[in-house]
Design a protein around this motif. Structure first.
Motif, short mmCIF file in Angstrom:
data_model
loop_
_atom_site.label_atom_id
_atom_site.label_comp_id
_atom_site.label_asym_id
_atom_site.label_seq_id
_atom_site.Cartn_x
_atom_site.Cartn_y
_atom_site.Cartn_z
N VAL A 44 15.33 -14.83 26.79
CA VAL A 44 16.23 -15.83 26.19
C VAL A 44 16.70 -15.36 24.82
CG1 VAL A 44 16.35 -18.17 25.26
CG2 VAL A 44 15.34 -17.78 27.51
N ARG A 45 15.78 -14.79 24.02
CA ARG A 45 16.18 -14.30 22.69
C ARG A 45 17.23 -13.19 22.81
NH1 ARG A 45 10.60 -14.40 22.00
NH2 ARG A 45 10.50 -12.12 21.94
N CYS A 46 17.05 -12.33 23.80
CA CYS A 46 18.03 -11.24 24.02
C CYS A 46 19.36 -11.82 24.50
CB CYS A 46 17.50 -10.24 25.03
SG CYS A 46 16.08 -9.28 24.45
N ARG A 47 19.30 -12.72 25.45
CA ARG A 47 20.51 -13.33 25.98
C ARG A 47 21.28 -14.08 24.90
NH1 ARG A 47 19.20 -17.98 29.54
NH2 ARG A 47 19.26 -18.99 27.53
N GLU A 48 20.56 -14.73 24.00
CA GLU A 48 21.18 -15.49 22.93
C GLU A 48 21.66 -14.61 21.79
OE1 GLU A 48 21.89 -18.75 23.17
OE2 GLU A 48 21.06 -18.62 25.19
N GLY A 49 21.36 -13.31 21.85
CA GLY A 49 21.82 -12.39 20.82
C GLY A 49 20.96 -12.37 19.58
N GLU A 50 19.74 -12.87 19.68
CA GLU A 50 18.84 -12.87 18.54
C GLU A 50 18.18 -11.51 18.36
OE1 GLU A 50 16.08 -16.09 19.01
OE2 GLU A 50 17.69 -17.52 19.40
N GLU A 51 18.02 -10.77 19.45
CA GLU A 51 17.45 -9.43 19.39
C GLU A 51 18.09 -8.60 20.50
OE1 GLU A 51 13.25 -9.29 21.53
OE2 GLU A 51 13.33 -10.97 20.12
N PRO A 52 18.03 -7.27 20.37
CA PRO A 52 18.67 -6.43 21.38
C PRO A 52 17.87 -6.40 22.68
CG PRO A 52 17.56 -5.07 19.76
CD PRO A 52 17.44 -6.50 19.28
N TRP A 53 18.57 -6.10 23.77
CA TRP A 53 17.87 -5.91 25.03
C TRP A 53 16.95 -4.69 24.89
CZ3 TRP A 53 18.18 -9.59 28.59
CH2 TRP A 53 19.30 -10.44 28.59
N PRO A 54 15.73 -4.73 25.44
CA PRO A 54 14.77 -3.63 25.25
C PRO A 54 15.27 -2.27 25.74
CG PRO A 54 13.69 -5.53 26.24
CD PRO A 54 15.16 -5.83 26.20
N ASP A 55 16.14 -2.24 26.74
CA ASP A 55 16.60 -0.95 27.27
C ASP A 55 17.94 -0.53 26.68
OD1 ASP A 55 17.90 -2.99 28.61
OD2 ASP A 55 17.77 -2.05 30.58
N GLU A 56 18.32 -1.13 25.55
CA GLU A 56 19.54 -0.74 24.85
C GLU A 56 19.19 -0.25 23.46
OE1 GLU A 56 22.36 -3.97 25.13
OE2 GLU A 56 22.45 -3.82 27.31
N ILE A 57 20.11 0.40 22.79
CA ILE A 57 19.86 1.00 21.47
C ILE A 57 19.45 -0.09 20.48
CG2 ILE A 57 20.92 2.23 19.54
CD1 ILE A 57 22.74 3.59 21.65
N GLN A 58 18.32 0.14 19.84
CA GLN A 58 17.76 -0.84 18.91
C GLN A 58 18.29 -0.64 17.49
OE1 GLN A 58 15.22 -3.06 20.36
NE2 GLN A 58 16.15 -2.11 22.14
N ALA A 59 18.52 0.61 17.11
CA ALA A 59 18.94 0.91 15.74
C ALA A 59 20.31 0.29 15.44
CB ALA A 59 19.01 2.42 15.54
N GLY A 60 20.40 -0.35 14.29
CA GLY A 60 21.66 -0.92 13.86
C GLY A 60 22.03 -2.24 14.52
N PHE A 61 21.12 -2.81 15.29
CA PHE A 61 21.42 -4.09 15.96
C PHE A 61 21.66 -5.18 14.93
CE2 PHE A 61 19.96 -8.23 17.44
CZ PHE A 61 20.79 -8.42 18.53
N ILE A 62 22.73 -5.94 15.11
CA ILE A 62 23.02 -7.12 14.29
C ILE A 62 23.05 -8.30 15.25
CG2 ILE A 62 24.73 -8.30 12.85
CD1 ILE A 62 25.59 -5.59 11.82
N PRO A 63 22.33 -9.38 14.93
CA PRO A 63 22.33 -10.54 15.82
C PRO A 63 23.74 -11.04 16.10
CG PRO A 63 20.74 -10.82 14.04
CD PRO A 63 21.55 -9.60 13.72
#
Length: 132
Positions: A75-94
């Protein structure tokens, strides 16, 4: 789509569809012209489309696995609060939430009273310094 952080399975689904459309167009060009170059390229695209569908299936399985293993993180990933685990984490902005609208209050959908989003905290993306 407003309000959701799309998983890259959506991109892979688009790629499969676009490759399939290109393949059909090349086959149609072959039928109209008889030029075997179009047919040969369509055959290559058939292989590429199959590979894209396989990648999509694998990515979708990882996404469903996350939903089963950790529904709260999903839910947190879907809502854009954190990146999907299998996508690039660096530079993620909510995901920007500053322009979200409430179905109940903003759109008068009476059945959505239990989904009211008016009490959401301020947009984290704006606080980090991103722009909507």
């Amino acid at each position: 789509m407003t309000g959701l952080q799309m998983h890259h399975t959506t991109d892979l689904q688009d790629a499969s569809r676009f490759l399939g459309n290109a393949m059909m167009a090349l086959r149609a060009a072959h039928v109209r012209t008889g030029d075997d170059r179009y047919s040969a390229l369509a055959t290559q695209l058939t292989t590429m489309a199959a590979e894209a569908r396989l990648l999509e299936t694998q990515a979708r399985a990882r996404m469903h696995g996350l939903h089963s293993e950790d529904p709260e993180q999903f839910v947190r990933c879907r809502e854009g609060e954190e990146p999907w685990p299998d996508e690039i984490q660096a530079g993620f902005i909510p995901r920007h939430t500053c322009r979200d609208q409430c179905l109940y209050h903003d759109h008068n959908v009476l059945d959505a009273i239990m989904q009211c989003t008016c009490g959401q905290p301020p947009c984290r993306a704006c606080a980090i310094g991103g722009t909507p």
